[in-house]
Design a protein around this motif. Structure first.
Motif, PDB file in Angstrom:
ATOM      1  N   ALA A  50      16.436  -4.121  16.114  1.00  0.00           N
ATOM      2  CA  ALA A  50      15.563  -2.967  15.863  1.00  0.00           C
ATOM      3  C   ALA A  50      16.233  -1.994  14.891  1.00  0.00           C
ATOM      4  N   GLU A  51      17.536  -1.774  15.059  1.00  0.00           N
ATOM      5  CA  GLU A  51      18.258  -0.880  14.144  1.00  0.00           C
ATOM      6  C   GLU A  51      18.276  -1.450  12.734  1.00  0.00           C
ATOM      7  N   GLU A  52      18.491  -2.759  12.617  1.00  0.00           N
ATOM      8  CA  GLU A  52      18.484  -3.381  11.295  1.00  0.00           C
ATOM      9  C   GLU A  52      17.102  -3.271  10.649  1.00  0.00           C
ATOM     10  N   GLU A  53      16.056  -3.432  11.448  1.00  0.00           N
ATOM     11  CA  GLU A  53      14.699  -3.306  10.914  1.00  0.00           C
ATOM     12  C   GLU A  53      14.451  -1.888  10.405  1.00  0.00           C
ATOM     13  N   ARG A  54      14.861  -0.885  11.185  1.00  0.00           N
ATOM     14  CA  ARG A  54      14.693   0.509  10.741  1.00  0.00           C
ATOM     15  C   ARG A  54      15.508   0.774   9.486  1.00  0.00           C
ATOM     16  N   GLU A  55      16.716   0.241   9.430  1.00  0.00           N
ATOM     17  CA  GLU A  55      17.564   0.442   8.252  1.00  0.00           C
ATOM     18  C   GLU A  55      16.908  -0.165   7.012  1.00  0.00           C
ATOM     19  N   GLY A  56      16.368  -1.368   7.145  1.00  0.00           N
ATOM     20  CA  GLY A  56      15.685  -2.015   6.022  1.00  0.00           C
ATOM     21  C   GLY A  56      14.455  -1.246   5.586  1.00  0.00           C
ATOM     22  N   LEU A  57      13.708  -0.761   6.559  1.00  0.00           N
ATOM     23  CA  LEU A  57      12.513   0.022   6.279  1.00  0.00           C
ATOM     24  C   LEU A  57      12.873   1.297   5.511  1.00  0.00           C
ATOM     25  N   LEU A  58      13.900   1.986   5.974  1.00  0.00           N
ATOM     26  CA  LEU A  58      14.308   3.221   5.299  1.00  0.00           C
ATOM     27  C   LEU A  58      14.870   2.935   3.909  1.00  0.00           C
ATOM     28  N   GLN A  59      15.511   1.780   3.731  1.00  0.00           N
ATOM     29  CA  GLN A  59      15.996   1.398   2.408  1.00  0.00           C
ATOM     30  C   GLN A  59      14.814   1.183   1.454  1.00  0.00           C
ATOM     31  N   LEU A  61      11.915   2.617   1.728  1.00  0.00           N
ATOM     32  CA  LEU A  61      11.387   3.955   1.473  1.00  0.00           C
ATOM     33  C   LEU A  61      12.214   4.664   0.400  1.00  0.00           C
ATOM     34  N   MET A  62      13.530   4.566   0.495  1.00  0.00           N
ATOM     35  CA  MET A  62      14.397   5.207  -0.497  1.00  0.00           C
ATOM     36  C   MET A  62      14.157   4.625  -1.886  1.00  0.00           C
ATOM     37  N   THR A  63      13.974   3.315  -1.979  1.00  0.00           N
ATOM     38  CA  THR A  63      13.703   2.684  -3.270  1.00  0.00           C
ATOM     39  C   THR A  63      12.375   3.179  -3.835  1.00  0.00           C
ATOM     40  N   SER A  64      11.369   3.267  -2.981  1.00  0.00           N
ATOM     41  CA  SER A  64      10.064   3.770  -3.428  1.00  0.00           C
ATOM     42  C   SER A  64      10.157   5.206  -3.916  1.00  0.00           C
ATOM     43  N   LEU A  65      10.948   5.998  -3.213  1.00  0.00           N
ATOM     44  CA  LEU A  65      11.131   7.389  -3.637  1.00  0.00           C
ATOM     45  C   LEU A  65      11.842   7.462  -4.981  1.00  0.00           C
ATOM     46  N   SER A  66      12.881   6.655  -5.160  1.00  0.00           N
ATOM     47  CA  SER A  66      13.618   6.698  -6.430  1.00  0.00           C
ATOM     48  C   SER A  66      12.746   6.212  -7.580  1.00  0.00           C
ATOM     49  N   ASP A  67      11.783   5.323  -7.280  1.00  0.00           N
ATOM     50  CA  ASP A  67      10.841   4.852  -8.301  1.00  0.00           C
ATOM     51  C   ASP A  67       9.657   5.806  -8.465  1.00  0.00           C
ATOM     52  N   ALA A  68       9.579   6.813  -7.588  1.00  0.00           N
ATOM     53  CA  ALA A  68       8.446   7.751  -7.557  1.00  0.00           C
ATOM     54  C   ALA A  68       7.133   6.977  -7.462  1.00  0.00           C
ATOM     55  N   SER A  72       3.707   3.059  -2.613  1.00  0.00           N
ATOM     56  CA  SER A  72       4.753   2.463  -1.776  1.00  0.00           C
ATOM     57  C   SER A  72       5.335   3.480  -0.800  1.00  0.00           C
ATOM     58  N   VAL A  73       5.551   4.696  -1.268  1.00  0.00           N
ATOM     59  CA  VAL A  73       6.070   5.734  -0.373  1.00  0.00           C
ATOM     60  C   VAL A  73       5.101   5.954   0.778  1.00  0.00           C
ATOM     61  N   THR A  74       3.817   6.011   0.463  1.00  0.00           N
ATOM     62  CA  THR A  74       2.804   6.204   1.502  1.00  0.00           C
ATOM     63  C   THR A  74       2.877   5.084   2.543  1.00  0.00           C
ATOM     64  N   ILE A  75       2.951   3.862   2.066  1.00  0.00           N
ATOM     65  CA  ILE A  75       3.007   2.708   2.973  1.00  0.00           C
ATOM     66  C   ILE A  75       4.266   2.748   3.830  1.00  0.00           C
ATOM     67  N   TRP A  76       5.422   3.016   3.219  1.00  0.00           N
ATOM     68  CA  TRP A  76       6.690   2.998   3.968  1.00  0.00           C
ATOM     69  C   TRP A  76       6.794   4.165   4.940  1.00  0.00           C
ATOM     70  N   VAL A  77       6.219   5.308   4.590  1.00  0.00           N
ATOM     71  CA  VAL A  77       6.210   6.433   5.531  1.00  0.00           C
ATOM     72  C   VAL A  77       5.343   6.091   6.742  1.00  0.00           C
ATOM     73  N   GLU A  78       4.183   5.492   6.495  1.00  0.00           N
ATOM     74  CA  GLU A  78       3.329   5.086   7.608  1.00  0.00           C
ATOM     75  C   GLU A  78       4.039   4.070   8.497  1.00  0.00           C
ATOM     76  N   GLY A  84       8.760   4.830  14.706  1.00  0.00           N
ATOM     77  CA  GLY A  84       9.445   5.961  15.323  1.00  0.00           C
ATOM     78  C   GLY A  84      10.669   6.435  14.561  1.00  0.00           C
ATOM     79  N   CYS A  85      10.731   6.127  13.270  1.00  0.00           N
ATOM     80  CA  CYS A  85      11.865   6.569  12.445  1.00  0.00           C
ATOM     81  C   CYS A  85      11.691   8.040  12.080  1.00  0.00           C
ATOM     82  N   GLN A  86      12.795   8.732  11.967  1.00  0.00           N
ATOM     83  CA  GLN A  86      12.779  10.121  11.526  1.00  0.00           C
ATOM     84  C   GLN A  86      12.696  10.151  10.004  1.00  0.00           C
ATOM     85  N   ILE A  87      11.702  10.822   9.494  1.00  0.00           N
ATOM     86  CA  ILE A  87      11.521  10.958   8.052  1.00  0.00           C
ATOM     87  C   ILE A  87      11.911  12.379   7.667  1.00  0.00           C
ATOM     88  N   PRO A  88      12.804  12.526   6.677  1.00  0.00           N
ATOM     89  CA  PRO A  88      13.202  13.873   6.256  1.00  0.00           C
ATOM     90  C   PRO A  88      12.001  14.701   5.810  1.00  0.00           C
TER      91      PRO A  88
END
Length: 127
Positions: A50-59, A61-68, A72-78, A84-88
């Motif tokens: 579960a931790e690895e899955e959350r880590e991959g998901l957040l990674q 999200l970070m890539t989508s953010l860096s690409d603006a 993709s950001v919308t999908i990864w945030v959802e 149950g991940c904490q989103i800044p």
């Protein structure tokens, strides 16, 4: 000696939090008839997965953010919300601003284009 080796492998996999090695070690131990205390180890494996899955998901999200990449950001945030991940807060502010901008661009393009006429033509019978 094999039981001792499997026990050492299981301990090492748990301490290193390596899900692949832990899963393989659990499988090998089970096939060998080695008592693994499987409920405790399986719970540890499930938690690590579960931790690895959350880590991959957040990674992602970070890539989508860096690409603006708004979509993709919308999908990864959802997806992160569903897991149950904490989103800044800053990510949510960026997403809200991007959504507002996208809506404004869409509304403006609908006013200034022939899109409404095109949409109307889709629903008229031309038989």
């Amino acid at each position: 000696w094999q039981a001792e080796l499997l026990g050492d492998l299981l301990k090492a996999a748990i301490s290193m939090q390596d899900t692949t090695d832990l899963g393989l070690a659990l499988s090998k131990a089970s096939r060998s008839g080695f008592p693994t205390g499987s409920k405790q180890l399986q719970a540890a494996l499930d938690q690590l997965l579960a931790e690895e899955e959350r880590e991959g998901l957040l990674q992602c999200l970070m890539t989508s953010l860096s690409d603006a990449d708004f979509l993709s950001v919308t999908i990864w945030v959802e997806e992160a919300d569903a897991k149950g991940c904490q989103i800044p807060r800053e990510v949510r502010h960026w997403l809200a601003a991007a959504t507002s901008d996208a809506n404004a661009v869409f509304k403006d393009s609908m006013r200034t284009s022939e899109m409404p006429d095109f949409l109307d033509s889709l629903f008229t019978d031309e038989a």
